[in-house]
Design an enzyme around this catalytic site. Structure first.
Site, mmCIF file in Angstrom:
data_model
loop_
_atom_site.group_PDB
_atom_site.id
_atom_site.type_symbol
_atom_site.label_atom_id
_atom_site.label_comp_id
_atom_site.label_asym_id
_atom_site.label_seq_id
_atom_site.Cartn_x
_atom_site.Cartn_y
_atom_site.Cartn_z
ATOM 1 N N GLN A 152 -41.003 -21.671 -70.199
ATOM 2 C CA GLN A 152 -41.577 -22.859 -70.832
ATOM 3 C C GLN A 152 -41.303 -24.129 -70.036
ATOM 4 O O GLN A 152 -42.214 -24.903 -69.725
ATOM 5 C CB GLN A 152 -41.017 -23.005 -72.246
ATOM 6 C CG GLN A 152 -41.378 -21.855 -73.159
ATOM 7 C CD GLN A 152 -40.701 -21.982 -74.507
ATOM 8 O OE1 GLN A 152 -41.282 -22.484 -75.455
ATOM 9 N NE2 GLN A 152 -39.453 -21.543 -74.607
ATOM 10 N N VAL A 153 -40.041 -24.361 -69.694
ATOM 11 C CA VAL A 153 -39.670 -25.572 -68.968
ATOM 12 C C VAL A 153 -40.204 -25.511 -67.539
ATOM 13 O O VAL A 153 -40.712 -26.505 -67.006
ATOM 14 C CB VAL A 153 -38.145 -25.784 -68.980
ATOM 15 C CG1 VAL A 153 -37.750 -26.959 -68.088
ATOM 16 C CG2 VAL A 153 -37.655 -26.020 -70.407
ATOM 17 N N ALA A 156 -33.445 -18.315 -66.983
ATOM 18 C CA ALA A 156 -32.270 -17.909 -67.758
ATOM 19 C C ALA A 156 -32.574 -16.625 -68.523
ATOM 20 O O ALA A 156 -33.731 -16.254 -68.704
ATOM 21 C CB ALA A 156 -31.858 -19.011 -68.739
ATOM 22 N N TYR A 180 -24.990 -14.910 -75.896
ATOM 23 C CA TYR A 180 -25.851 -15.832 -75.162
ATOM 24 C C TYR A 180 -25.152 -17.162 -74.944
ATOM 25 O O TYR A 180 -25.110 -17.684 -73.823
ATOM 26 C CB TYR A 180 -27.159 -16.041 -75.943
ATOM 27 C CG TYR A 180 -27.984 -17.194 -75.417
ATOM 28 C CD1 TYR A 180 -28.651 -17.094 -74.204
ATOM 29 C CD2 TYR A 180 -28.092 -18.385 -76.138
ATOM 30 C CE1 TYR A 180 -29.408 -18.161 -73.718
ATOM 31 C CE2 TYR A 180 -28.845 -19.450 -75.657
ATOM 32 C CZ TYR A 180 -29.502 -19.334 -74.461
ATOM 33 O OH TYR A 180 -30.233 -20.387 -73.968
ATOM 34 N N TYR A 204 -30.207 -26.076 -66.682
ATOM 35 C CA TYR A 204 -30.402 -26.304 -68.116
ATOM 36 C C TYR A 204 -29.485 -25.404 -68.932
ATOM 37 O O TYR A 204 -29.356 -24.213 -68.664
ATOM 38 C CB TYR A 204 -31.864 -26.044 -68.501
ATOM 39 C CG TYR A 204 -32.818 -26.944 -67.768
ATOM 40 C CD1 TYR A 204 -33.081 -28.236 -68.199
ATOM 41 C CD2 TYR A 204 -33.435 -26.513 -66.584
ATOM 42 C CE1 TYR A 204 -33.934 -29.075 -67.503
ATOM 43 C CE2 TYR A 204 -34.288 -27.340 -65.874
ATOM 44 C CZ TYR A 204 -34.529 -28.623 -66.337
ATOM 45 O OH TYR A 204 -35.368 -29.445 -65.622
ATOM 46 N N LYS A 207 -23.966 -18.853 -71.316
ATOM 47 C CA LYS A 207 -24.413 -20.175 -70.860
ATOM 48 C C LYS A 207 -23.227 -21.101 -70.616
ATOM 49 O O LYS A 207 -23.230 -21.881 -69.655
ATOM 50 C CB LYS A 207 -25.370 -20.794 -71.885
ATOM 51 C CG LYS A 207 -26.701 -20.066 -72.024
ATOM 52 C CD LYS A 207 -27.533 -20.106 -70.743
ATOM 53 C CE LYS A 207 -28.113 -21.475 -70.484
ATOM 54 N NZ LYS A 207 -28.986 -21.500 -69.292
#
Length: 289
Positions: A11-12, A59, A124, A98, A128
Site C-alpha cells: 500500500q505505502v 514488511a 508481529y 516504517y 517490528k
C-alpha cells in the site's frame, strides 16, 4: 539523487512510487528481485545499486499468521532492516523505515509518545520492535516512522474488506473498543516525500523514531460507520453495522486496545502533520488507482 525503494506492490510503496516518480532516479525492488528473507540478495542488490537513500516499505504484515510463522516474520521485519541499516551506513545514505503502533500494548489512557516503553502483545509487534532496535544499534542517519491502521484503495486492508462486506451482507459486526487513527497510505507517502525534500534542502529535523498517523481518533467501528456513510451517499447498498467487543471477535494475535500515537514530535521537528483521518478517507476514495 538515486533512491532504492524496497517493496513494489504494498500500500505505502505504491503511493510512494506516485509521489517520488518525478523527484529522483527511483529504483523499485519487489520481492521477486529482492527477497528480504535472503540476506545475501539484500547485500548484493544494495552494493550494486549504491543508492543515496534507501526506503524500506516492505514488511511481513500478516499479523495473525505471524503467530505460527515467527521465524519468517523476524527475518523480514527484524533481521533485514538491521542489514539495510548497515549497508546504508556503509554508503553514508539515510534509511527510511516504517514501523507500527503494535510495538505498544495499548494499556495507556493517552496517545503513545516516542519515549514510551514498547511492550508488544504479539509476534508481529515483537518482530517490528526488533527491527527498530536493529536499526538503532547501527546508528547513522535513519528515520523510523511508526504509523497505524494503514489503508488504501488497493491491496488488502480494512477499507476494501468493509466495502465488500457492507455491500454483500445484511449485517456486519465490527470491534468498537480498539481506538486508533486510520491512516491513508497516500498521506504517508506524501509526508515521506516532504521529509526527503527537507533533507535534500539541508533543513532536516532530528533522525530516529517519529510517529506518523492521521489526526483524530476513532474505533474500528467508527471507521466502518464512516465507510458505510460514503456507500449510502453514493447510493450503494450498505449493511447494518453492529458494534462488538474484542472479546467477541477473538483472533490468533491479540491487538492493543489503544493504538493512538502522539505525532507532535514530528510536527515540531519536521513541520509535518497529516490531515484528519476523515479527510484522508475522502482523499483516498477520490484518488484513482
Amino acid at each position: 539523487m538515486s533512491i532504492l525503494l524496497i517493496g513494489e506492490h504494498g500500500q505505502v510503496s505504491r503511493e510512494l512510487q506516485r509521489c517520488l516518480s518525478g523527484m529522483s532516479d527511483l529504483v523499485v525492488r519487489g520481492s521477486a528481485q529482492l527477497d528480504l528473507g535472503n540476506s545475501a540478495q539484500i547485500r548484493e542488490q544494495v552494493q550494486a545499486l549504491r543508492p543515496q537513500l534507501i526506503i524500506n516499505a516492505a514488511a511481513y504484515t500478516a499479523v495473525d499468521l505471524a503467530e505460527s510463522e515467527q521465524e519468517r516474520a523476524f527475518a523480514i521485519n527484524a533481521e533485514a532492516p538491521g542489514l539495510l541499516a548497515e549497508l546504508a551506513a556503509e554508503l553514508h545514505a539515510p534509511l527510511i523505515h516504517y514501523s507500527t503502533d503494535y510495538v505498544f500494548d495499548g494499556s495507556l489512557d493517552r496517545p503513545y509518545r516516542e519515549t514510551d516503553a514498547p511492550n508488544p502483545l504479539n509476534v508481529y509487534g515483537r518482530s517490528k520492535l526488533a527491527g527498530e532496535q536493529a536499526i538503532a544499534r547501527v546508528g547513522g542517519a535513519h528515520l523510523i516512522l511508526r504509523t497505524s491502521w494503514v489503508y488504501a484503495n488497493h491491496g488488502r486492508n480494512f477499507l476494501l474488506t468493509l466495502q465488500r462486506l457492507l455491500q454483500t451482507r445484511e449485517q456486519v459486526s465490527v470491534v468498537s473498543d480498539q481506538i486508533g487513527a486510520p491512516t491513508w497510505a497516500g498521506s504517508i507517502a506524501q509526508a515521506t516525500a516532504e521529509l526527503i525534500q527537507q533533507w535534500l534542502t539541508g533543513q532536516p529535523g532530528s533522525w530516529g523514531i517519529h510517529h506518523l498517523t492521521a489526526q483524530g481518533e476513532t474505533s474500528w467501528f467508527g471507521f466502518a460507520e464512516a465507510i458505510g456513510d460514503t456507500l449510502r451517499e453514493a447510493g450503494q447498498p450498505c449493511a447494518r453495522l453492529l458494534p462488538i467487543s474484542s472479546a467477541e471477535y477473538p483472533t490468533a494475535a491479540p491487538r492493543p486496545l489503544n493504538s493512538r500515537l502522539d505525532c507532535s514530535q514530528l510536527q515540531a521537528d519536521w513541520r509535518i502533520q497529516l490531515p484528519h483521518w476523515r479527510e484522508g478517507l475522502t482523499a483516498c476514495l477520490s484518488h484513482s488507482d
